[in-house]
Motif scaffolding. Structure first.
Motif, mmCIF file in Angstrom:
data_model
loop_
_atom_site.group_PDB
_atom_site.id
_atom_site.type_symbol
_atom_site.label_atom_id
_atom_site.label_comp_id
_atom_site.label_asym_id
_atom_site.label_seq_id
_atom_site.Cartn_x
_atom_site.Cartn_y
_atom_site.Cartn_z
ATOM 1 N N GLU A 49 55.427 84.442 72.240
ATOM 2 C CA GLU A 49 55.077 82.916 72.284
ATOM 3 C C GLU A 49 56.057 82.561 73.932
ATOM 4 O O GLU A 49 54.939 81.666 74.121
ATOM 5 C CB GLU A 49 57.028 81.916 71.557
ATOM 6 N N ALA A 50 56.559 83.060 74.753
ATOM 7 C CA ALA A 50 56.575 82.613 75.828
ATOM 8 C C ALA A 50 55.402 83.177 76.518
ATOM 9 O O ALA A 50 54.785 82.481 77.733
ATOM 10 C CB ALA A 50 57.966 83.373 76.192
ATOM 11 N N ALA A 51 55.002 84.176 76.328
ATOM 12 C CA ALA A 51 53.647 84.993 77.090
ATOM 13 C C ALA A 51 52.350 83.565 76.679
ATOM 14 O O ALA A 51 51.687 82.859 77.950
ATOM 15 C CB ALA A 51 53.055 86.118 76.049
ATOM 16 N N VAL A 52 52.379 83.171 75.452
ATOM 17 C CA VAL A 52 50.552 82.283 75.618
ATOM 18 C C VAL A 52 51.691 81.210 76.062
ATOM 19 O O VAL A 52 50.986 80.183 76.104
ATOM 20 C CB VAL A 52 51.395 82.139 73.787
ATOM 21 N N SER A 53 53.093 80.887 76.013
ATOM 22 C CA SER A 53 53.520 79.629 76.767
ATOM 23 C C SER A 53 53.113 79.290 78.074
ATOM 24 O O SER A 53 52.244 78.738 78.704
ATOM 25 C CB SER A 53 55.019 78.655 77.098
ATOM 26 N N GLY A 54 52.852 80.436 78.994
ATOM 27 C CA GLY A 54 52.931 80.985 80.400
ATOM 28 C C GLY A 54 51.176 80.804 80.312
ATOM 29 O O GLY A 54 50.737 80.195 81.368
ATOM 30 N N PHE A 55 50.952 81.131 79.313
ATOM 31 C CA PHE A 55 49.144 81.363 79.612
ATOM 32 C C PHE A 55 48.788 79.958 79.719
ATOM 33 O O PHE A 55 47.739 79.399 80.155
ATOM 34 C CB PHE A 55 48.697 82.356 78.000
ATOM 35 N N ALA A 56 49.108 79.709 78.591
ATOM 36 C CA ALA A 56 48.874 77.519 78.173
ATOM 37 C C ALA A 56 49.345 76.644 79.616
ATOM 38 O O ALA A 56 48.531 76.166 80.328
ATOM 39 C CB ALA A 56 50.055 76.995 77.351
ATOM 40 N N GLN A 61 47.340 74.308 84.714
ATOM 41 C CA GLN A 61 47.151 74.749 86.199
ATOM 42 C C GLN A 61 45.942 74.798 86.666
ATOM 43 O O GLN A 61 45.847 74.779 88.382
ATOM 44 C CB GLN A 61 48.571 74.462 86.261
ATOM 45 N N SER A 62 45.082 75.318 86.414
ATOM 46 C CA SER A 62 44.257 75.838 86.356
ATOM 47 C C SER A 62 42.636 74.423 86.945
ATOM 48 O O SER A 62 42.386 74.932 87.246
ATOM 49 C CB SER A 62 43.201 77.368 85.740
ATOM 50 N N GLY A 63 42.362 74.154 86.523
ATOM 51 C CA GLY A 63 42.165 72.551 86.766
ATOM 52 C C GLY A 63 40.890 72.481 85.480
ATOM 53 O O GLY A 63 39.753 72.401 85.719
ATOM 54 N N VAL A 64 41.011 74.263 84.641
ATOM 55 C CA VAL A 64 39.791 74.080 83.439
ATOM 56 C C VAL A 64 39.479 72.659 82.650
ATOM 57 O O VAL A 64 38.287 72.571 81.888
ATOM 58 C CB VAL A 64 40.294 75.060 82.285
ATOM 59 N N LEU A 65 41.192 72.087 82.371
ATOM 60 C CA LEU A 65 40.727 71.352 81.217
ATOM 61 C C LEU A 65 40.993 69.401 82.007
ATOM 62 O O LEU A 65 41.118 69.417 83.644
ATOM 63 C CB LEU A 65 41.951 70.406 80.620
ATOM 64 N N ASP A 66 39.945 69.202 81.403
ATOM 65 C CA ASP A 66 39.480 67.612 81.853
ATOM 66 C C ASP A 66 40.254 66.309 81.740
ATOM 67 O O ASP A 66 41.533 66.480 81.334
ATOM 68 C CB ASP A 66 38.005 67.203 81.364
ATOM 69 N N GLU A 67 40.418 65.275 82.430
ATOM 70 C CA GLU A 67 41.296 64.454 82.211
ATOM 71 C C GLU A 67 41.776 63.837 80.063
ATOM 72 O O GLU A 67 42.543 63.598 79.902
ATOM 73 C CB GLU A 67 40.634 63.167 82.103
ATOM 74 N N GLU A 68 40.487 64.284 79.265
ATOM 75 C CA GLU A 68 40.981 64.487 78.097
ATOM 76 C C GLU A 68 41.435 65.467 77.289
ATOM 77 O O GLU A 68 41.336 65.711 75.637
ATOM 78 C CB GLU A 68 39.102 63.914 77.561
ATOM 79 N N GLY A 69 41.476 66.264 78.124
ATOM 80 C CA GLY A 69 42.001 67.448 77.169
ATOM 81 C C GLY A 69 40.925 68.425 76.858
ATOM 82 O O GLY A 69 41.132 69.697 76.484
#
Length: 207
Positions: A49-56, A61-69
């Motif tokens: 769970e910690a690993a997946v949380s860190g990946f999320a 922070q990578s900028g892959v997601l836009d303002e709407e998620g």
């Protein structure tokens, strides 16, 4: 057109060389890393769970997601290209075989995600729906780009030690560049579009 045909012909020739074995070994390494990540996560779900949380957090922070998620195709594509190019360029450092770190990281993360779905009682079909549509393009692209780095690192070792099996760096560089430009790049483009527009729709069928 003749120049383009020549480049694809050279690409095919290189893919049929011993580079093919490097790709197969890296693919096996990805599978084994996934199995190890799955087993470790089943034993220690809190670490998974910690690993997946860190990946999320990394994705956020990578900028892959836009303002709407939602995911931006361009940002996702640039992020994937950057990661795969870095994996290949790590091969310039001899003896350490740093591209394998990326291979293990990706494999373990896949195994961790599968374990979390299993532990939480979620359908494995949902996991497959979230991975396979774009994964059929992205996972081979990851393996091939890392294989380029491994091949480059092996040749750098031979150059440093003056091994008679070494290949001139310019010659190998041309071959690897063809792989990245003519094979990996189109696969990542397809993966980015599928991940943004097809994968969510497929996942919706199982939710």
């Amino acid at each position: 057109m003749s120049w383009i045909r020549e480049q694809f012909a050279r690409l095919g020739q290189f893919l049929r060389s011993d580079f093919r074995r490097t790709v197969l070994w890296c693919a096996a390494g990805l599978i084994l890393s996934g199995a190890a990540g799955f087993a470790a996560s089943m034993l220690r779900p809190e670490l998974a769970e910690a690993a997946v949380s860190g990946f999320a957090d990394y994705i956020a922070q990578s900028g892959v997601l836009d303002e709407e998620g939602g995911m931006s195709v361009f940002a996702l594509l640039m992020n994937n290209w950057r990661a795969m190019l870095v994996s290949a360029l790590y091969g310039f450092i001899p003896f350490l075989f740093l591209p394998l770190l990326s291979l293990v990281t990706n494999g373990v993360l896949l195994g961790v995600m599968a374990a979390l779905y299993q532990v939480n009682g979620q359908s494995m079909l949902l996991l497959a729906a979230g991975l396979l549509p774009h994964g059929v393009f992205e996972l081979p692209a990851i393996v091939i780009s890392i294989s380029c780095g491994v091949r480059l690192c092996r040749n750098m070792c031979r150059l440093v030690t003056s091994n008679p099996d070494r290949v001139p760096l310019a010659e190998l560089g041309e071959d690897l560049l063809r792989v990245l430009v003519l094979l990996v790049a189109p696969m990542t483009v397809a993966a980015a579009f599928v991940e943004c527009y097809v994968t969510p729709a497929v996942m919706g069928l199982f939710m």
